[in-house]
Motif scaffolding. Sequence first.
Motif, mmCIF file in Angstrom:
data_model
loop_
_atom_site.group_PDB
_atom_site.id
_atom_site.type_symbol
_atom_site.label_atom_id
_atom_site.label_comp_id
_atom_site.label_asym_id
_atom_site.label_seq_id
_atom_site.Cartn_x
_atom_site.Cartn_y
_atom_site.Cartn_z
ATOM 1 N N UNK A 76 0.827 -1.352 0.122
ATOM 2 C CA UNK A 76 -0.077 0.139 -0.073
ATOM 3 C C UNK A 76 0.746 1.233 -0.046
ATOM 4 N N UNK A 77 1.798 1.173 0.955
ATOM 5 C CA UNK A 77 2.740 2.658 0.913
ATOM 6 C C UNK A 77 3.526 2.679 -0.263
ATOM 7 N N UNK A 78 4.014 1.548 -1.139
ATOM 8 C CA UNK A 78 4.751 1.657 -2.233
ATOM 9 C C UNK A 78 3.742 2.366 -3.492
ATOM 10 N N UNK A 96 6.331 8.031 1.798
ATOM 11 C CA UNK A 96 6.124 6.738 1.496
ATOM 12 C C UNK A 96 6.871 5.784 1.125
ATOM 13 N N UNK A 97 8.102 6.275 0.273
ATOM 14 C CA UNK A 97 9.455 5.577 -0.013
ATOM 15 C C UNK A 97 10.045 4.902 1.306
ATOM 16 N N UNK A 98 10.008 5.822 2.281
ATOM 17 C CA UNK A 98 10.897 5.443 3.503
ATOM 18 C C UNK A 98 10.161 4.397 4.164
ATOM 19 N N UNK A 99 8.746 4.663 4.212
ATOM 20 C CA UNK A 99 7.627 3.922 4.919
ATOM 21 C C UNK A 99 7.772 2.534 4.458
ATOM 22 N N UNK A 100 7.871 2.463 3.019
ATOM 23 C CA UNK A 100 7.807 0.943 2.348
ATOM 24 C C UNK A 100 9.248 0.106 2.567
ATOM 25 N N UNK A 172 9.737 4.831 -10.195
ATOM 26 C CA UNK A 172 9.347 4.482 -8.851
ATOM 27 C C UNK A 172 8.124 3.170 -9.197
ATOM 28 N N UNK A 173 7.623 3.680 -10.476
ATOM 29 C CA UNK A 173 6.716 2.327 -11.012
ATOM 30 C C UNK A 173 7.114 0.966 -11.164
#
Lengths: 199, 151
Positions: A76-78, A96-100, A172-173
């Motif tokens: 989800x975060x990704x 969100x990148x760091x969270x992932x 990112x995708x």
Amino acid sequence: MQHAQALEPALETSTGLDNRKLLMWLFLASECLFFGSLIAAYMLYRDRSVVGPYPGDLFDIPFTSVSSFVLLMSSLSMVLALAAIQRGDQRGLRIWLLCTALLGITFLSGQAFEFTEFYREGLSLDTNLFGTTFFVLTGFHGAHVSVGVLILLSLFVMALRGRLTPEKSLNVELAGLYWHFVDVAWVVIFTVVYLVTPT
Amino acid sequence: MENPAFLLGIPIVVIGAIGVLLSLATLLGSTRLPAWLLEPMAAEHVPTRPVHEPAALGETSHPGPMEYVMVAAALFALEALELVVYYLDFLGAAALPIFLLLTVIQFAMVAMWYMHLKFDSRAFWQLFVGGMILAGAIFVVVLATLGSSFL
């Protein structure tokens, strides 16, 4: 929140599709075969061990369920990171990148803990057929997660330096495609290895 | 042909291989994919990019954050349901198909929404499903041929 000036330019390729994305999907198709082979080997040999410990002696389902949930939420975060870069939200992208990446590291920590516990219980790579196939399968998956975390951290550093502009959202995708595949591979592994008990 | 695994596995291998080869043939021939392959599988979605900007070839608009969160909630619910089924001892062997069904649904949801298979070119879908079918064929053939208790 600023809109992107321009995202991916409309490339004229022989297929009409972006070659990098096509290559990533081809790679993921080959990964299906890779994990399919490892899962088949596990299913074949897990209940043929002549000495213990056996799966039922070791698995801690609630613990592994939490790990699985962590990995699912990292997907989800990704995807939220991708949505952020596509609408030009650099702050959201970094968060969100760091969270992932942190969720991925949490999953890996759980796997390291689980491996350590199993080893203490007497299961190693050469203890029995279950140990061999289990560690190879989940170890390779963990290696994939590790690579994914490195990719995410690299993207995070690029985003911090302002090098991840909306024009480069495809980067990112592509990382996201890889990460989601690692996630769905675990969904299958969790069911087949942990939930489906040997007869 | 004594083993029934061959009867089931070989056709699946052939179908999967044909799917992958069809996808690759368009690359080798340097021909543009037909329009129906470039079209997405789903209806229109709220665009996440400004409407005046062109999308990359074969790419369509992706869903918004709220839809992603809803998918995550559904995935969580399915995960919880798997756990419930695991602890329901009276289900016995009936738990296996339930596990497999829940796994397929989770897998499909991540692939369709998070990996955007539902919104991107059908060619990506074709490639990935081709790989999945081949993987499934390997699974069935290996287990049935070598005699796993799972089948």
